[in-house]
Design an enzyme around this catalytic site. Structure first.
Site, PDB file in Angstrom:
ATOM      1  CG  ASP A 153      -2.077   0.888   1.142  1.00  0.00           C
ATOM      2  OD1 ASP A 153      -2.440   1.320   0.021  1.00  0.00           O
ATOM      3  OD2 ASP A 153      -3.110   1.050   2.145  1.00  0.00           O
ATOM      4  CG  HIS A 172      -0.536   2.295  -9.405  1.00  0.00           C
ATOM      5  ND1 HIS A 172      -0.667   2.018  -8.419  1.00  0.00           N
ATOM      6  CD2 HIS A 172      -1.600   2.991  -9.859  1.00  0.00           C
ATOM      7  CE1 HIS A 172      -1.562   2.746  -7.830  1.00  0.00           C
ATOM      8  NE2 HIS A 172      -2.455   3.165  -8.808  1.00  0.00           N
ATOM      9  CG  LEU A 195      10.836 -16.244  -4.151  1.00  0.00           C
ATOM     10  CD1 LEU A 195      10.276 -16.545  -2.505  1.00  0.00           C
ATOM     11  CD2 LEU A 195      11.117 -14.846  -4.563  1.00  0.00           C
TER      12      LEU A 195
HETATM   13  C1  V07 Z   1       1.182  -4.131  -9.593  1.00  0.00           C
HETATM   14  C2  V07 Z   1       3.099  -2.692  -8.309  1.00  0.00           C
HETATM   15  C3  V07 Z   1       2.944  -3.090  -6.961  1.00  0.00           C
HETATM   16  C4  V07 Z   1       2.391  -2.196  -5.802  1.00  0.00           C
HETATM   17  C5  V07 Z   1       0.767  -2.504  -6.091  1.00  0.00           C
HETATM   18  C6  V07 Z   1      -0.010  -2.320  -7.203  1.00  0.00           C
HETATM   19  C7  V07 Z   1       0.635  -1.872  -8.671  1.00  0.00           C
HETATM   20  C8  V07 Z   1       3.921  -6.184 -10.100  1.00  0.00           C
HETATM   21  C9  V07 Z   1       2.750  -7.007 -10.615  1.00  0.00           C
HETATM   22  C10 V07 Z   1       2.894  -8.467 -11.344  1.00  0.00           C
HETATM   23  C11 V07 Z   1       1.772  -9.127 -11.387  1.00  0.00           C
HETATM   24  C12 V07 Z   1       1.879 -10.328 -12.244  1.00  0.00           C
HETATM   25  C13 V07 Z   1       2.964 -10.748 -12.492  1.00  0.00           C
HETATM   26  C14 V07 Z   1       4.250 -10.162 -12.426  1.00  0.00           C
HETATM   27  C15 V07 Z   1       4.258  -8.838 -12.125  1.00  0.00           C
HETATM   28  C16 V07 Z   1       1.741  -6.267 -10.710  1.00  0.00           C
HETATM   29  C17 V07 Z   1      -0.547  -5.316 -10.659  1.00  0.00           C
HETATM   30  C18 V07 Z   1      -0.036  -4.135  -9.991  1.00  0.00           C
HETATM   31  C19 V07 Z   1      -1.717  -5.613 -11.221  1.00  0.00           C
HETATM   32  F1  V07 Z   1       3.145 -12.037 -12.995  1.00  0.00           F
HETATM   33  N1  V07 Z   1       3.592  -5.181  -9.565  1.00  0.00           N
HETATM   34  N2  V07 Z   1       2.078  -5.043 -10.027  1.00  0.00           N
HETATM   35  N3  V07 Z   1       0.486  -6.490 -11.046  1.00  0.00           N
HETATM   36  N4  V07 Z   1       1.685  -3.049  -8.972  1.00  0.00           N
END
Ligand code: V07
Length: 248
Positions: A23, A40, A134
């Site tokens: 968050d 983000h 991991l």
């Molecule tokens: C998202 C970055 C982290 C903070 C929270 C919201 C925004 C990495 C991924 C991701 C997801 C699946 C994957 C590889 C990377 C991601 C979303 C949002 C929707 F296989 N960060 N991140 N996906 N944020």
């Protein structure tokens, strides 16, 4: 002497599973007078830094709450941007995940995500399926209540089909019907950015988790702070409702 030895042993143990509520990305952007999506983006970059560190120190499971079932109610431009992040992340980071022997999986309802998001994530899951380091678990379109509802429906179905009797329902059986059926419960749940809630994350699995809250915004939550929280975790007394040594 025995007591001291025990203390020393205790300091060795690393949590097997750390789960994170990432968050404070919007707040981070606001502080920098940048659009929310900048937060983000920086949050996504920080996922790389924390994943790298978790892998380096030997964590076996890292679950990240990337998109909740509630997040659909955000402005559609923001949702569209968020749905591009898995592809962005993997485009630049998948080779390093493979090199580090990281295995990528997901929990949540992938079906409702855009096709390009599903495709990027499915490729990463497939390319890393035989890795043994991991376990990096992305909670995507995940909600703890959703997960419980789906599991209750499956249990009901299996009872109807005669595969199961109602008397068989116990905590082990319920665990087997959750999206986390093959993942141990998290010993630690960390939430950044100063909110003290679980927000529908891992409701069943968090029953005995140690909870950690920090005011640090997710993009600024670095490896040193993770190490610090792991040290705190080791100092806490984990009793599972039983008695600890001092009380026996
Ligand atoms: C998202 C970055 C982290 C903070 C929270 C919201 C925004 C990495 C991924 C991701 C997801 C699946 C994957 C590889 C990377 C991601 C979303 C949002 C929707 F296989 N960060 N991140 N996906 N944020």
């Amino acid at each position: 002497m025995l007591g001291r030895k025990k203390e020393a042993d205790k300091t060795k143990d690393l949590p097997l599973h750390i789960a994170m509520i990432m968050d404070g990305n919007g707040r981070y952007a606001k502080l920098k007078r940048r659009p929310r999506v900048h937060g983000h983006y920086e949050g996504m970059q920080n996922v790389k830094r924390i994943t790298r560190h978790a892998s380096d120190i030997g964590i076996k499971y890292l679950t990240l709450y990337a998109f909740s079932t509630e997040n659909w109610s955000r402005p559609s431009a923001e949702v569209s941007y968020l749905m591009k992040l898995p592809g962005d992340f993997l485009g630049s980071f998948l080779p390093e995940l493979i090199e580090k022997n990281v295995k990528v999986t997901t929990i949540g309802n992938m079906d409702d995500l855009p096709k390009h998001t599903i495709k990027a994530v499915a490729k990463a899951v497939d390319d890393t399926k035989d890795n043994t380091g991991l376990n990096l678990i992305f909670a995507l379109n995940y909600g703890g209540r959703d997960e419980l509802i789906q599991s209750f429906k499956s249990i009901h179905q299996d009872i109807n089909d005669g595969k199961l009797k109602a008397e068989d329902i116990d905590d082990t059986l319920i665990q087997q019907y959750l999206m986390t059926y093959n993942i141990p419960d998290p010993e630690m749940i960390i939430r950044t950015s100063g909110e003290y809630r679980l927000s529908n994350f891992l409701l069943w699995q968090s029953s005995y988790s140690e909870l950690f809250f920090t005011n640090t915004l997710w993009p600024e939550f670095g490896p040193d702070e993770l190490d610090e929280l792991i040290i705190q975790y080791r100092k806490r007394d984990r009793r599972f409702g039983g008695l600890n040594d001092k009380e026996v």
